[in-house]
Design an enzyme around this catalytic site. Structure first.
Site, PDB file in Angstrom:
ATOM      1  CE  LYS A 194      -4.499   0.647  -0.022  1.00  0.00           C
ATOM      2  NZ  LYS A 194      -5.435  -0.183  -0.800  1.00  0.00           N
ATOM      3  N   GLY A 222     -20.648   6.664   2.255  1.00  0.00           N
ATOM      4  CA  GLY A 222     -19.712   6.901   1.166  1.00  0.00           C
ATOM      5  C   GLY A 222     -20.421   6.868  -0.177  1.00  0.00           C
ATOM      6  N   GLY A 245     -18.227   7.293  -3.207  1.00  0.00           N
ATOM      7  CA  GLY A 245     -17.143   7.293  -4.182  1.00  0.00           C
ATOM      8  C   GLY A 245     -17.371   6.208  -5.214  1.00  0.00           C
ATOM      9  CG  ASN A 246     -15.048   3.583  -8.672  1.00  0.00           C
ATOM     10  OD1 ASN A 246     -15.511   3.865  -9.761  1.00  0.00           O
ATOM     11  ND2 ASN A 246     -14.548   2.392  -8.398  1.00  0.00           N
TER      12      ASN A 246
END
Length: 428
Positions: free
Chosen positions: A107, A219, A221-222
């Site tokens: 990461k 959320g 987002g994508n």
């Protein structure tokens, strides 16, 4: 990016320790797997548009690569911490193992707010990241991807910088690229769709039609967008969506009791997943405080934002109607909340299974880049559904056979696969 009192890295280690005890791992194996194998901490000087120089702190952490090259996204976030990146690298190891793709866990992160950076400044930041790290990246070593507040354009800038430095074409060194530039069809949708494949697999196991269920998301987002799209297309009803609003630095919950129209909400959100409050109100949405997503009378909660969102402090607010928590975010539930979820009989579909569609499709992208042959959208999604459904069935069957919490069953499968690879390599 830590919730008060909770360190995501400590949470990841606690989860691992529990499974290590179940698997009766020896002390050497535990020591190897409960911490990253390599960490890179560095600074990136960026020439800003006004002529000044700003220095950004950044990380790349490789947890374990016994099963293959490290794989994991790069986050841009103003509250990024090294412990968050450590935790996410560990979760990536288990995520790749649980869906059985030949990759390890890594990461990356940069402490920055892309909202406040021009496109040119973001490009210089991306290229600077690669310049500082290029000897440690590559298709056979460590393969980055998009994550929070990074996208396909960022990945392409990073690829271009890598290829300029190394003097060749290496499209497999990074994934999440634009289609036509080495990206895979279906990659944008993969994490959200993969989550719904897992959720629908569980609903089939309990004989509950998806069209009879309701959801509240945290959320937009994508991941949440495409999960919501597929979920509603299959007949489910999204009652509420909570997301951060950049304009006034607050989160809001947008609710419609007869069901949110995902297409109209997508039309009024920005590139970072913030929904325009005034426009949503004009469309008839109730505007509630951000944390109200948790208290909705729905069948399913889908935390799809950041880690440490479901804690013992907020757990009593969860409606008695909720029967499933489907973790789209990484580490959204704290370890001390798992016993409360079990006691109430809520089915927990764990994060590193539910959101593994992204890394699975990233693996597909790598394969296509290496072959220089790209698949149709239909072929990608067919392979994705097969992978996600097979992974879920293995976890569900083990949980039923051994009377295990599904998070524990997923960890047992994932950790055991990594342990086997470590032993076969002779590392421990």
């Amino acid at each position: 990016m830590t919730t008060a009192g909770y360190n995501p890295y400590e949470s990841a280690q606690l989860q691992f320790d529990k499974v290590a005890q179940t698997l009766e791992l020896d002390s050497g194996m535990r020591a190897l797997l409960r911490q990253p194998m390599k960490e890179f901490h560095f600074t990136i000087p960026v020439k800003m548009d006004d002529g000044s120089t700003k220095v950004f702190n950044a990380f790349r952490i490789r947890h374990n690569d016994a099963r293959g090259p490290a794989k994991g996204g790069i986050r841009f976030h103003p509250q990024e911490t090294v412990d968050t990146v450590r935790a996410l690298s560990m979760w990536m190891t288990w995520k790749c193992a649980v869906v059985d793709v030949p990759l390890g866990g890594g990461k990356g992160g940069v402490i920055c707010d892309p909202h406040n950076l021009s496109q040119a400044e973001q490009e210089r930041l991306c290229r600077g990241y690669v310049r500082q790290l290029y000897t440690q990246l590559g298709p056979n070593q460590d393969v980055p991807a998009p994550d929070v507040m990074t996208n396909a354009q960022h990945m392409l800038w990073m690829l271009d910088e890598y290829e300029v430095i190394t003097g060749g074409h290496f499209p497999g060194m990074i994934t999440g690229k634009p289609v036509g530039m080495g990206g895979s069809l279906g990659r944008t949708e993969a994490t959200g769709f993969g989550l719904v494949y897992v959720l629908n697999g569980y609903l089939r196991c309990i004989d509950k039609p998806i069209e009879s269920t309701t959801v509240s998301f945290q959320g937009f987002g994508n991941v949440a967008e495409y999960a919501a799209r597929m979920y509603t297309q299959m007949g489910g009803k999204v009652i509420a969506i909570s997301c951060w609003n950049q304009a006034d630095a607050k989160s809001y919950t947008f609710r419609k009791k007869d069901g949110c129209d995902i297409t109209e909400l997508v039309a009024i959100k920005d590139a970072f997943g913030s929904i325009d409050v005034a426009k949503a109100k004009a469309l008839g949405y109730e505007i509630l405080p951000g944390e109200e997503w948790l208290a909705q009378d729905v069948d399913i909660l889908i935390p799809a934002a950041l880690e440490n969102q479901i804690t013992p402090a907020v757990f009593p607010r969860i409606s008695k109607q909720v029967k499933i928590i489907c973790e789209a975010a990484n580490g959204p539930t704290t370890p001390d909340c798992d016993p409360l979820i079990q006691e109430r009989g809520i089915a927990l579909l764990p994060d590193f299974l539910c959101n593994a569609g992204g890394v699975t499709c990233s693996y597909f992208e790598q394969v296509q880049c290496n072959l220089n042959y790209f698949w149709s959208m239909e072929e990608v999604l067919e392979k994705l559904e097969y992978k996600m459904t097979q992974a879920f069935r293995g976890i569900y069957d083990l949980a039923q056979a051994k009377n295990l919490y599904m998070r524990d069953a997923a960890y047992v499968i994932a950790v055991d696969r990594v342990v086997s690879a470590v032993k076969m390599r002779g590392w421990a």
